[in-house]
Design an enzyme around this catalytic site. Structure first.
Site, mmCIF file in Angstrom:
data_model
loop_
_atom_site.group_PDB
_atom_site.id
_atom_site.type_symbol
_atom_site.label_atom_id
_atom_site.label_comp_id
_atom_site.label_asym_id
_atom_site.label_seq_id
_atom_site.Cartn_x
_atom_site.Cartn_y
_atom_site.Cartn_z
ATOM 1 N N PHE A 64 0.811 -1.222 0.000
ATOM 2 C CA PHE A 64 0.000 0.000 0.000
ATOM 3 C C PHE A 64 0.843 1.271 0.000
ATOM 4 O O PHE A 64 0.321 2.374 0.087
ATOM 5 C CB PHE A 64 -0.997 -0.024 1.161
ATOM 6 C CG PHE A 64 -2.208 -0.909 0.928
ATOM 7 C CD1 PHE A 64 -2.405 -1.569 -0.279
ATOM 8 C CD2 PHE A 64 -3.168 -1.080 1.933
ATOM 9 C CE1 PHE A 64 -3.532 -2.377 -0.494
ATOM 10 C CE2 PHE A 64 -4.296 -1.890 1.724
ATOM 11 C CZ PHE A 64 -4.469 -2.533 0.511
ATOM 12 N N ASN A 95 8.450 -3.334 2.265
ATOM 13 C CA ASN A 95 9.341 -2.556 1.390
ATOM 14 C C ASN A 95 8.775 -1.186 1.038
ATOM 15 O O ASN A 95 8.522 -0.851 -0.111
ATOM 16 C CB ASN A 95 9.716 -3.351 0.136
ATOM 17 C CG ASN A 95 8.533 -3.932 -0.599
ATOM 18 O OD1 ASN A 95 7.516 -4.241 -0.003
ATOM 19 N ND2 ASN A 95 8.647 -4.087 -1.908
ATOM 20 N N HIS A 237 3.371 -15.910 -4.156
ATOM 21 C CA HIS A 237 3.104 -15.782 -5.597
ATOM 22 C C HIS A 237 3.832 -16.786 -6.497
ATOM 23 O O HIS A 237 4.696 -16.420 -7.297
ATOM 24 C CB HIS A 237 3.327 -14.353 -6.091
ATOM 25 C CG HIS A 237 4.564 -13.649 -5.605
ATOM 26 N ND1 HIS A 237 5.799 -14.242 -5.527
ATOM 27 C CD2 HIS A 237 4.735 -12.361 -5.193
ATOM 28 C CE1 HIS A 237 6.671 -13.360 -5.090
ATOM 29 N NE2 HIS A 237 6.059 -12.219 -4.881
ATOM 30 N N ASN A 284 6.681 -9.065 -10.923
ATOM 31 C CA ASN A 284 7.714 -10.019 -10.497
ATOM 32 C C ASN A 284 7.111 -10.885 -9.398
ATOM 33 O O ASN A 284 6.650 -10.332 -8.415
ATOM 34 C CB ASN A 284 8.939 -9.291 -9.924
ATOM 35 C CG ASN A 284 9.604 -8.387 -10.927
ATOM 36 O OD1 ASN A 284 9.466 -8.572 -12.124
ATOM 37 N ND2 ASN A 284 10.342 -7.400 -10.454
ATOM 38 N N ASP A 311 -1.186 -9.499 -4.240
ATOM 39 C CA ASP A 311 0.104 -8.816 -4.441
ATOM 40 C C ASP A 311 -0.150 -7.435 -5.054
ATOM 41 O O ASP A 311 0.584 -6.972 -5.937
ATOM 42 C CB ASP A 311 1.053 -9.642 -5.318
ATOM 43 C CG ASP A 311 2.486 -9.096 -5.321
ATOM 44 O OD1 ASP A 311 2.813 -8.276 -4.447
ATOM 45 O OD2 ASP A 311 3.278 -9.476 -6.206
ATOM 46 N N HIS A 315 1.722 1.390 -9.202
ATOM 47 C CA HIS A 315 2.683 2.398 -9.669
ATOM 48 C C HIS A 315 1.900 3.401 -10.502
ATOM 49 O O HIS A 315 0.823 3.083 -11.007
ATOM 50 C CB HIS A 315 3.765 1.762 -10.540
ATOM 51 C CG HIS A 315 4.572 0.729 -9.845
ATOM 52 N ND1 HIS A 315 5.576 1.030 -8.951
ATOM 53 C CD2 HIS A 315 4.526 -0.627 -9.897
ATOM 54 C CE1 HIS A 315 6.112 -0.093 -8.486
ATOM 55 N NE2 HIS A 315 5.492 -1.112 -9.039
ATOM 56 N N GLY A 330 4.544 -4.641 -11.037
ATOM 57 C CA GLY A 330 3.450 -4.573 -10.056
ATOM 58 C C GLY A 330 2.270 -3.811 -10.610
ATOM 59 O O GLY A 330 2.402 -3.008 -11.538
#
Length: 446
Positions: A64, A95, A237, A284, A311, A315, A330
């Site tokens: 998020f 991250n 994933h 990824n 997932d 962006h 993503g």
């Protein structure tokens, strides 16, 4: 005094059965489930005739982007999109900027969520090559787990020191969730394609650069290490059919020490879609072949794969419109995750009972989440009403993501989420949100 809520005439999906019934919600909790509950004066009644009532989706992997990357997304914007999509609980990844690699930075994220999140929440603590001492302070009752990037990480979160990795696996009893792609293989493949195409590598080569070999090498090594150390491992994933054969389905989920997840995009798209969708389906691990997609479905249905997740990783369109090497991986998914799976229910690929098991029951079991993930008396009323005969077409003007786009744009789904209850509160009602009430920090029965 807050009125109790009575949901009447719903098709209740829970623990492998679907039955017609009523559900009474009182003070955040499911008070009663019965074939017939009388409506009294102090009850707010919702007639759910013809609609499915399911436990809310518990999404065990989202990004998020807060703190530090809030030009892409925030906990407020994405949790709002999540509840509109029937996700009542999420587990968010470390991250961000700064990364959640100390207990103080981890708690900072919980503070933001307490103020802003529409859904219930937890966060993962991020392991690095040099934070074992901090990692071991993580409270198993209050934090979802540990996240390790064994490939494809941002910042310093790639754990590539094998000695440290073994130490982490040996030292914690918490669930260690891993992203598995072998960096050396990917670097070698990338270099080969740069030599051939320069900066402008055609996107269709993404699953060849981030190959089956890269995934299998990394996931098989993580599983080997988990078996050696007795660690509790969860592999995020899966994207290849080959990897699914590393997992077992001959024991109940509660007894598994090694579990796995598949994401919506790997179940929905294949490499045939790169031409039309471009970087909007650059993830990824990469979306791979049709044979991989079918292999993932097979493993999900026979219980080698335990849970479905999104997932969700937004962006901006500007970032995504870069050439291959610079376009980030993503995409946003939480708003249409359930309806995408329900499309597969309609096609006969999966039953609605099995879908609920993988989206709600199993994440709750796997992470030992207290009193969520089921429609049961005494459990929190995290529940979702779905109209399976109300089609919707995804377009930019009905998206709730801060990034403003979706890989599903132009897709018509047969179902629509009409109501989402979080802790017994009607947070989403046919497009209208209750902005006053926030979700709760989930706790764990460990």
């Amino acid at each position: 005094m807050k009125k109790s809520i009575l949901i009447k005439n719903a098709k209740i999906v829970n623990e492998n059965t679907t039955f017609l019934g009523d559900v009474l919600i009182e003070n955040e909790i499911i008070k009663e489930i019965s074939s017939e509950i009388a409506a009294t004066q102090n009850l707010e009644v919702i007639d759910a005739e013809g609609k499915y009532l399911i436990p809310g989706f518990i999404d065990d992997q989202v990004h998020f982007r807060e703190p530090g990357l809030t030009h892409k997304a925030t906990i407020a914007t994405e949790s709002k999109a999540a509840v509109a999509g029937g996700i009542t609980t999420f587990i968010e990844m470390p991250n961000t900027v700064p990364q959640a690699t100390t207990q103080v930075l981890l708690e900072d994220k919980f503070t933001i969520a307490a103020k802003d999140s529409y859904a219930n929440y937890s966060f993962m603590f991020g392991g690095t090559n040099d934070n074992l001492e901090e990692l071991l302070k993580t409270d198993p009752k209050k934090v979802a787990g540990i996240k390790l990037f064994l490939g494809s990480s941002t910042g310093n979160m790639l754990v590539d020191n094998e000695e440290i990795l073994e130490k982490i696996f040996s030292s914690t009893k918490m669930i260690i969730s891993v992203h598995c792609e072998d960096e050396a293989t990917i670097r070698k493949n990338t270099q080969e394609f740069i030599e051939k195409y320069g900066e402008d590598i055609p996107l269709k080569y993404h699953p060849i650069i981030r190959s089956e070999e890269a995934c299998y090498l990394s996931s098989s090594k993580a599983i080997e290490l988990a078996k050696k150390t007795g660690a509790r491992l969860h592999v995020f994933h899966l994207s290849t059919a080959k990897e699914t054969h590393l997992f077992r389905n001959d024991i109940p989920l509660e007894e598994k020490q090694i579990t796995s997840e598949v994401c919506i995009h790997h179940l929905w798209f294949s490499d045939k879609d790169y031409e039309e969708k471009g970087t909007h389906i650059k993830w990824n691990p990469a979306v791979k072949t049709e044979a991989d997609r079918l292999g993932l479905w097979e493993a999900l249905l026979d219980d080698r794969i335990d849970v479905i997740a999104t997932d969700h990783a937004p962006h901006t369109l500007e970032e995504k419109s870069n050439k291959y090497l610079k376009a980030p991986s993503g995409g946003p998914l939480v708003q249409h995750a359930i309806v995408a799976i329900l499309e597969k229910v309609k096609e006969g690929v999966i039953s609605i009972e099995k879908a609920v098991e993988k989206m709600s029951h199993n994440p709750a079991k796997l992470f030992q989440i207290e009193k969520r993930g089921f429609i049961k008396e005494g459990y929190f009323a995290d529940i979702v009403l779905i109209d399976a005969n109300k089609p919707q077409t995804v377009s930019r003007d009905n998206l709730l993501y801060k990034c403003g786009w979706s890989p599903f744009e132009g897709t018509t789904f047969s179902s629509t989420i009409t109501h989402t209850f979080v802790n017994g509160n009607l947070i989403y009602n046919n497009g209208v949100f209750n902005d006053e009430i926030k979700g709760k920090r989930i706790t764990f029965n460990r």
